[in-house]
Design a protein around this motif. Structure first.
Motif, mmCIF file in Angstrom:
data_model
loop_
_atom_site.group_PDB
_atom_site.id
_atom_site.type_symbol
_atom_site.label_atom_id
_atom_site.label_comp_id
_atom_site.label_asym_id
_atom_site.label_seq_id
_atom_site.Cartn_x
_atom_site.Cartn_y
_atom_site.Cartn_z
ATOM 1 N N CYS A 164 0.843 -1.206 0.000
ATOM 2 C CA CYS A 164 0.000 0.000 0.000
ATOM 3 C C CYS A 164 0.877 1.255 0.000
ATOM 4 C CB CYS A 164 -0.920 0.022 1.212
ATOM 5 S SG CYS A 164 -2.228 -1.189 1.071
ATOM 6 N N MET A 165 1.901 1.231 0.821
ATOM 7 C CA MET A 165 2.802 2.386 0.911
ATOM 8 C C MET A 165 3.472 2.602 -0.458
ATOM 9 S SD MET A 165 3.635 3.946 3.874
ATOM 10 C CE MET A 165 4.732 3.550 5.202
ATOM 11 N N THR A 166 3.863 1.505 -1.114
ATOM 12 C CA THR A 166 4.510 1.594 -2.428
ATOM 13 C C THR A 166 3.558 2.193 -3.455
ATOM 14 O OG1 THR A 166 5.917 -0.302 -1.963
ATOM 15 C CG2 THR A 166 5.584 0.225 -4.280
ATOM 16 N N ILE A 167 2.336 1.682 -3.495
ATOM 17 C CA ILE A 167 1.374 2.178 -4.490
ATOM 18 C C ILE A 167 1.068 3.647 -4.217
ATOM 19 C CG2 ILE A 167 -1.015 1.933 -5.309
ATOM 20 C CD1 ILE A 167 -0.654 -1.114 -4.865
ATOM 21 N N PHE A 168 0.962 3.969 -2.931
ATOM 22 C CA PHE A 168 0.721 5.366 -2.539
ATOM 23 C C PHE A 168 1.816 6.274 -3.086
ATOM 24 C CE2 PHE A 168 -2.521 6.284 0.668
ATOM 25 C CZ PHE A 168 -2.540 7.668 0.568
ATOM 26 N N LEU A 169 3.053 5.886 -2.860
ATOM 27 C CA LEU A 169 4.175 6.744 -3.271
ATOM 28 C C LEU A 169 4.393 6.714 -4.785
ATOM 29 C CD1 LEU A 169 6.569 8.474 -2.057
ATOM 30 C CD2 LEU A 169 7.967 6.497 -2.544
ATOM 31 N N ALA A 170 4.513 5.470 -5.327
ATOM 32 C CA ALA A 170 4.795 5.347 -6.772
ATOM 33 C C ALA A 170 3.625 5.869 -7.587
ATOM 34 C CB ALA A 170 5.068 3.882 -7.127
ATOM 35 N N GLY A 171 2.430 5.798 -7.010
ATOM 36 C CA GLY A 171 1.232 6.108 -7.779
ATOM 37 C C GLY A 171 0.819 7.560 -7.776
ATOM 38 N N HIS A 172 1.419 8.416 -6.972
ATOM 39 C CA HIS A 172 0.925 9.788 -7.035
ATOM 40 C C HIS A 172 1.945 10.807 -7.519
ATOM 41 C CE1 HIS A 172 2.614 10.918 -3.115
ATOM 42 N NE2 HIS A 172 2.364 12.166 -3.452
#
Ligand code: HEM
Length: 448
Positions: free
Chosen positions: A256-264
């Protein structure tokens, strides 16, 4: 393992007699790589006191590294630092562990799943535009504004809307942790994490807070009898095909932390740069506006509209050619290898300068000009797969590429009919190539 001892090392560029060329590279990587793109071959060495660096800039050699022999090239320095924040998420893990996680996460990004996220993307954009209305006539930092909307979109797609109250905390702490991680990457003299300097303590505090917020969300969801149509639910339910195993809470936290960071951040940058380019190309804004009006007819975009926003998509692609948010990709050789007839010793760091390949006049006619037509279907057929690769390539290709493209099409089409962003005179736009390609002093624009 290849026998490569008979081979020569790639040619080295000249540098300072004491520091080598590494210092020039570290001080201004964009200019350094620009200068050597046209005078060096497909691969060259940057002699340096600190680290052994090679640059691979020929698309065919890039393909070898990222695709054909990808197992021999793992992620390099920079990713270790990110791992402090992201743990063993998709972006930072390697080998069999990464392969298993990627297999499990992939279905969450399939086309049908993405289609169900259109509404969330539209709602977040509408909410964002309402807030922006209040700033009409004012000067804003567009990179912050774009970050705001992409962060809300990724948060809603991950956790539905029941985390509104924590989104701002996560955004703020992530910004602090990421800022400090970037500082660590760009400053080799920064003291190790275990020394309690004020910066290190702040970083630890942010990461601890983020951990708590994420773990709370996961725990709450585990005890929630309702079913949600979001990424977290999918990641929680998915079972490994071979072992039947599911993700632990810790693993969910990392992903979740990865998607949060990579995704925004990447998506926010792609949008910011695109608005910047459009401000200098008013005829292109007219074309985008005309397309949005024809396709949407004043309504909110639906799944089927996204495919029809063809010119919007072409402009986004061309925007990421000129300003690729992931401006370079780094790898490290696990074993000795051979690239382009040269010896690559084990442990060497290799940089793939995406930005410079995207601007290479040997590959692109009129390379510095914004010409979305390049990306019309069929027009790229003579280009190498690695002539244009804003999302990377090979097995480590960005998992969120279609998510990002759909999101950007929606945001641009919805906003272009209502807003225009005028660059503030005197505000300097200077490239700041950290992990991502930022603008050093933000992007000051007047909302019109
Ligand atoms: C314009 C937006 C984006 C750009 C330019 C971008 C670019 C990239 C690139 C270049 C990589 C590969 C890095 C490497 O090989 O070292 C990557 C990986 C990744 N991206 Fe994106 N990205 C974008 C949006 C997103 C979004 C929206 C998400 C999630 C919702 C996302 C999640 C990830 C993840 C999880 C990885 C690691 C994949 C793996 O190694 O298995 N990205 N991205």
């Amino acid at each position: 393992m290849k026998t490569t001892t008979r081979l020569k090392l790639p040619p080295a560029v000249k540098g300072n007699w004491f520091f080598g060329a590494g210092i020039d590279f570290a001080l201004d990587p964009i200019s350094f790589l620009n200068k050597h793109r046209d005078t060096q071959g497909g691969i060259y060495m940057v002699p340096s006191r600190a680290k052994n660096i090679m640059v691979v800039q020929d698309p065919e050699l890039v393909k070898y590294m990222l695709q054909d022999n990808n197992k021999n090239f793992i992620k390099s320095f920079g990713y270790d630092v990110l791992a402090m924040l992201l743990g063993k998420g998709l972006l930072t893990s390697e080998g069999d562990f990464w392969r298993k996680q990627r297999r499990m996460a992939q279905p969450a990004f399939h086309k049908e799943r993405l289609n169900s996220m259109v509404n969330a993307m539209v709602n977040c954009t509408n909410e964002f535009m309402e807030k922006l209305e209040a700033k009409r006539g004012q000067v804003v930092d567009l990179s912050k504004e774009m970050s705001h909307v992409t962060l809300h979109i990724v948060a809603t797609s991950l956790f539905s809307s029941n985390v509104e109250d924590v989104v701002d905390t996560v955004a703020q702490e992530m910004d602090i942790a990421q800022g400090l991680a970037i500082e660590r990457i760009s400053n080799p003299f920064k003291l190790p994490v275990w020394i309690p300097t004020p910066g290190n303590l702040k970083e630890k505090k942010s990461i601890a807070l983020l951990d708590k917020v994420m773990m709370d969300i996961i725990e709450k969801r585990r005890n929630d009898p309702n079913k949600y149509d979001d990424l977290l639910q999918m990641l929680m339910e998915v079972k490994d095909e071979d072992t039947g195993e599911q993700m632990s809470d810790r693993q969910l936290r990392d992903e979740c932390m990865t998607i949060f960071l990579a995704g925004h951040e990447t998506t926010a940058l792609a949008l910011t740069w695109l608005w910047y380019i459009l401000d200098n190309n008013p005829a292109e804004i007219d074309k985008l506006r005309a397309e949005a009006e024809t396709v949407l007819q004043g309504n909110n975009p639906q799944v089927e509209d996204v495919m029809k926003l063809e010119y919007t998509r072409m402009a986004i692609d061309e925007g990421m050619r000129l300003f690729p948010p992931a401006w370079a990709i780094g790898r490290r050789a696990v074993e000795d290898d051979e690239i382009g007839g040269y010896r690559i010793p084990k442990g060497y760091n290799i940089i793939v300068p995406v930005y410079h390949i995207h601007h290479d006049p040997k590959i692109w006619d009129d390379a510095e000009r914004f010409i979305p037509e390049r990306f019309r279907k069929g027009n790229l057929k003579d280009k190498h797969r690695f002539a244009y690769f804003p999302f990377g390539g090979g097995p480590r290709l960005c998992i969120g590429n279609n998510f990002a493209l759909m999101e950007m099409q929606i945001v641009v089409a919805m906003m272009v009919t209502r807003f225009r962003f005028k660059h503030v005179e005197g505000h300097k736009v200077v490239l700041d190539p950290l992990i991502t390609l930022r603008s050093k002093f933000g992007m000051q624009v007047k909302v019109e």
